[in-house]
Write a protein that holds these residues in place. Structure first.
Motif, short mmCIF file in Angstrom:
data_model
loop_
_atom_site.label_atom_id
_atom_site.label_comp_id
_atom_site.label_asym_id
_atom_site.label_seq_id
_atom_site.Cartn_x
_atom_site.Cartn_y
_atom_site.Cartn_z
N VAL A 70 0.45 -1.23 -0.48
CA VAL A 70 0.11 -0.21 0.01
C VAL A 70 1.45 1.09 0.07
O VAL A 70 0.72 2.30 -0.59
N ASP A 71 2.34 1.58 0.51
CA ASP A 71 2.20 2.59 0.99
C ASP A 71 3.21 2.49 -0.51
O ASP A 71 3.83 3.92 -1.41
N HIS A 72 3.52 1.27 -1.34
CA HIS A 72 4.46 1.38 -2.40
C HIS A 72 2.65 2.18 -3.49
O HIS A 72 3.78 2.97 -4.33
N ALA A 73 2.10 2.15 -3.07
CA ALA A 73 1.08 2.67 -4.25
C ALA A 73 0.89 4.05 -3.88
O ALA A 73 1.25 4.83 -5.16
N SER A 74 1.09 4.62 -2.57
CA SER A 74 0.80 5.60 -2.42
C SER A 74 1.86 6.30 -3.39
O SER A 74 1.74 7.19 -3.37
N MET A 75 3.25 5.76 -3.53
CA MET A 75 4.19 6.70 -3.04
C MET A 75 4.75 6.91 -5.04
O MET A 75 5.57 7.45 -5.69
N ASP A 76 4.11 6.17 -5.89
CA ASP A 76 3.77 5.75 -7.37
C ASP A 76 2.47 6.71 -7.81
O ASP A 76 1.60 6.42 -7.77
N ARG A 77 2.89 7.68 -7.84
CA ARG A 77 2.24 8.39 -9.09
C ARG A 77 0.77 8.28 -10.00
O ARG A 77 -0.70 8.47 -9.81
N ARG A 78 1.12 7.01 -10.18
CA ARG A 78 0.36 6.82 -11.34
C ARG A 78 -0.89 5.35 -11.07
O ARG A 78 -1.49 4.92 -10.71
N ALA A 79 -0.10 5.15 -9.68
CA ALA A 79 0.20 3.74 -9.06
C ALA A 79 -1.60 4.87 -7.89
O ALA A 79 -2.56 3.35 -6.95
N ARG A 80 -1.23 5.63 -7.45
CA ARG A 80 -2.14 5.94 -6.00
C ARG A 80 -3.28 5.93 -6.31
O ARG A 80 -3.70 5.26 -4.95
N PRO A 81 -4.00 5.97 -7.37
CA PRO A 81 -5.08 6.04 -7.49
C PRO A 81 -5.87 4.64 -6.59
O PRO A 81 -6.83 4.17 -6.92
N TYR A 82 -5.15 4.15 -7.05
CA TYR A 82 -5.47 2.47 -6.84
C TYR A 82 -4.73 1.63 -5.58
O TYR A 82 -4.74 0.40 -5.45
N LYS A 83 -4.77 2.24 -4.36
CA LYS A 83 -3.76 1.72 -3.55
C LYS A 83 -5.25 1.46 -2.52
O LYS A 83 -4.91 0.59 -1.32
N GLY A 84 -6.40 1.58 -2.75
CA GLY A 84 -7.14 1.22 -1.78
C GLY A 84 -8.00 0.14 -2.65
O GLY A 84 -7.69 -1.10 -1.70
N LEU A 85 -7.60 -0.29 -3.37
CA LEU A 85 -7.55 -1.62 -4.41
C LEU A 85 -6.89 -2.32 -4.12
O LEU A 85 -6.66 -3.84 -3.53
N VAL A 86 -5.32 -1.76 -4.47
CA VAL A 86 -4.41 -3.09 -3.27
C VAL A 86 -4.40 -3.56 -1.56
O VAL A 86 -3.89 -4.40 -1.72
N ASN A 87 -5.14 -2.23 -1.45
CA ASN A 87 -5.21 -3.09 0.23
C ASN A 87 -6.38 -3.92 0.14
O ASN A 87 -6.39 -4.86 0.45
N GLY A 88 -7.40 -3.79 -0.21
CA GLY A 88 -8.66 -4.19 -0.53
C GLY A 88 -7.91 -6.00 -0.74
O GLY A 88 -8.42 -7.09 -0.30
N VAL A 89 -7.57 -6.00 -1.72
CA VAL A 89 -7.59 -7.16 -2.49
C VAL A 89 -6.76 -8.25 -1.98
O VAL A 89 -6.88 -9.13 -1.31
N LEU A 90 -5.36 -7.44 -1.62
CA LEU A 90 -4.15 -8.33 -0.50
C LEU A 90 -4.45 -8.52 0.65
O LEU A 90 -4.65 -9.92 1.46
N ARG A 91 -6.18 -7.88 1.21
CA ARG A 91 -6.69 -8.98 3.01
C ARG A 91 -7.16 -9.65 2.08
O ARG A 91 -7.70 -10.08 3.32
N ARG A 92 -8.17 -9.34 1.85
CA ARG A 92 -8.75 -10.36 1.11
C ARG A 92 -8.42 -11.74 1.34
O ARG A 92 -8.67 -12.35 1.55
N LEU A 93 -7.50 -11.47 0.51
CA LEU A 93 -6.52 -12.71 -0.19
C LEU A 93 -6.54 -13.04 1.38
O LEU A 93 -5.93 -14.84 1.65
N GLY A 94 -5.83 -12.73 2.22
CA GLY A 94 -5.18 -12.84 3.63
C GLY A 94 -6.75 -13.58 4.03
O GLY A 94 -6.27 -14.81 5.09
N ARG A 95 -7.37 -13.37 3.15
CA ARG A 95 -8.60 -13.66 5.22
C ARG A 95 -9.40 -14.90 4.21
O ARG A 95 -9.66 -15.73 5.18
N GLU A 96 -9.14 -15.07 3.00
CA GLU A 96 -9.87 -15.97 2.77
C GLU A 96 -9.08 -16.96 1.36
O GLU A 96 -8.84 -17.73 0.89
N ARG A 97 -7.74 -16.96 1.73
CA ARG A 97 -6.79 -17.99 1.17
C ARG A 97 -7.24 -19.31 0.52
O ARG A 97 -6.92 -19.66 -0.19
#
Length: 458
Positions: free
Chosen positions: A128-155
């Motif tokens: 999430v930090d990496h996405a936040s610091m990448d200008r073009r990736a920044r709008p997708y940091k919420g997606l990054v967070n949601g996708v990875l947290r869901r994987l952790g819950r539903e692995r």
């Protein structure tokens, strides 16, 4: 399914892109950058990780962070098909292009969560930090967070039915291996690629004694396989030049030349020099030829450490003319290197079918050219570190057909290669596979994929 965000160039929550980096952030950022360079720009992983000329960010890292980058990039490439499938199950549609490193960030994070001993929370937070610091990736940091947290819950639900061997093998390679080795063989090869290659050494003498000294085991035709990995240059015998790193399968083709003591032998496409060292160590008068001056320089440095004397020549074999004829020639031809995927997990993602076609043309030209460099009755061993029949059996059969009046096949016997009968084909070729035994008495499996054919030229 995780939804893609609307376009938004402002950092959410007012978080500045210039936030202080957390420990481990630089390594993850470099890993994602290198992964992108490999899969999108087709740059070899070894080149990116080269300490002299590789990725500048990687070279600037501390040693422990460089090791982490190697582990992450290796896992992300070795399991790329699985990770792609996981993302497909987590997203409702593809991530658009021109979104910075979003996909690479996700692949790096999932590689850590699924295949490395790294806590989910660390992988998610740093992604999430990496996405936040990448200008073009920044709008997708919420997606990054949601996708990875869901994987952790539903692995378990998301990953339990993944067919890893098939997913991690591109279609063109799978079809090639199916045609050559059948469905079962293709699956066994692909499964073997899930494991990183062992570290094998070729020793000048007394493999059993060196295996005991280095806590290893003798495999193949006298190679020493180490049970633990560490800094190679810190091992006993390195400074003394008692051994060199060489996969057990890669050591076999040179043995097919037989007793070469005192004979004039050419090692063609010689760098990095494992086979050159083998031949020089048993007394051959070696001429090592390679097109790359830089690679030959490294070969010469290796020979100096090993205390071996060889003649090196930088030349394109298609233009070179030897001053004398040779008693024997070892042609380790340029190839797709699909036999080395265990140690080079980028190969499936940077090579394409047309690479095989182009390389096959070069192999054919080199075989026809160098056969005239042999004395009457001389021996030519042709080899490639490829699993593709077009670069192995197909080349050998076509060479014999083109030169039926001058060339004969000298079949390989298992006794010449440490009793590895499984690696000898009915025709008498050497064909090693990564799923095969590394020695009848060791119980160990795994060698590079290698092909070799031995010819006698009249």
């Amino acid at each position: 399914m995780s939804k893609l965000p609307k376009k938004n160039n402002k950092p959410s929550n007012g978080a500045p892109a210039e936030r202080l980096e957390k420990p481990g952030f630089a390594a993850r950022k470099v890993a994602a950058d290198i992964l992108g360079n490999v899969v999108h720009k087709k740059r070899p992983l070894d080149g990116e990780l080269d300490m002299a000329s590789g990725h500048s960010g990687f070279r600037a890292l501390a040693a422990n962070d460089r090791a982490l980058v190697r582990a992450i990039a290796g896992a992300a490439l070795r399991h790329r098909g699985e990770i792609t499938e996981i993302l497909g199950r987590l997203l409702d549609r593809d991530i658009p292009e021109k979104t910075g490193r979003v996909l690479d960030i996700l692949h790096v994070a999932i590689a850590q969560m699924q295949f490395l001993d790294i806590p989910d929370r660390a992988a998610v937070s740093l992604a999430v930090d990496h996405a936040s610091m990448d200008r073009r990736a920044r709008p997708y940091k919420g997606l990054v967070n949601g996708v990875l947290r869901r994987l952790g819950r539903e692995r378990d639900e998301i990953t339990s039915d993944l067919d890893a061997p098939r997913l991690n093998t591109p279609d063109w390679l799978w079809e090639s291996w199916q045609a050559a080795y059948g469905e079962e063989g293709a699956r066994a090869i692909a499964k073997a690629h899930e494991r990183e290659a062992a570290l094998d050494l070729t020793v000048k003498a007394d493999a059993a004694a060196w295996a005991e000294k280095l806590d290893g085991v003798v495999v193949g035709a006298g190679s020493v396989r180490l049970t633990k990995k560490g800094a190679v240059d810190a091992l006993e015998g390195f400074e003394d030049g008692a051994w060199w790193v060489q996969d057990a399968a890669a050591s076999l083709p040179a043995k097919l030349l037989g007793d070469v003591s005192g004979k004039q032998v050419a090692d063609l496409c010689a760098a990095p020099g494992g086979k050159t060292a083998q031949l020089a160590a048993v007394g051959a008068e070696i001429t090592a030829i390679d097109i790359s001056k830089a690679r030959l320089k490294r070969l010469a440095e290796n020979m100096t450490r090993l205390g071996l004397s060889v003649t090196t020549v930088a030349a394109d074999l298609r233009e070179f003319e030897p001053e004398v004829l040779f008693d024997a020639i070892l042609l380790d031809a340029p190839c797709s290197a699909t036999g080395t995927i265990r140690r080079h997990p980028d190969v499936p993602w940077i090579k394409k079918p047309y690479d095989i076609e182009k390389l096959s043309e070069i192999q054919t030209a080199l075989l026809d050219r160098v056969m005239s460099w042999l004395k009457p009755g001389g021996v030519l061993v042709y080899c490639t570190c490829s699993l593709e029949r077009a670069e192995g059996e197909g080349q050998a059969e076509a060479f014999l057909e083109r030169n039926k009046d001058r060339v004969s096949l000298v079949p390989v016997d298992a006794s010449e290669i440490g009793g590895l009968a499984e690696s000898v084909t009915p025709e008498g070729y050497l064909r090693c596979r990564p799923d095969q035994s590394a020695g009848p008495e060791t119980g160990l499996f795994g060698m590079d994929g290698f092909f070799a054919a031995r010819f006698r030229v009249s």
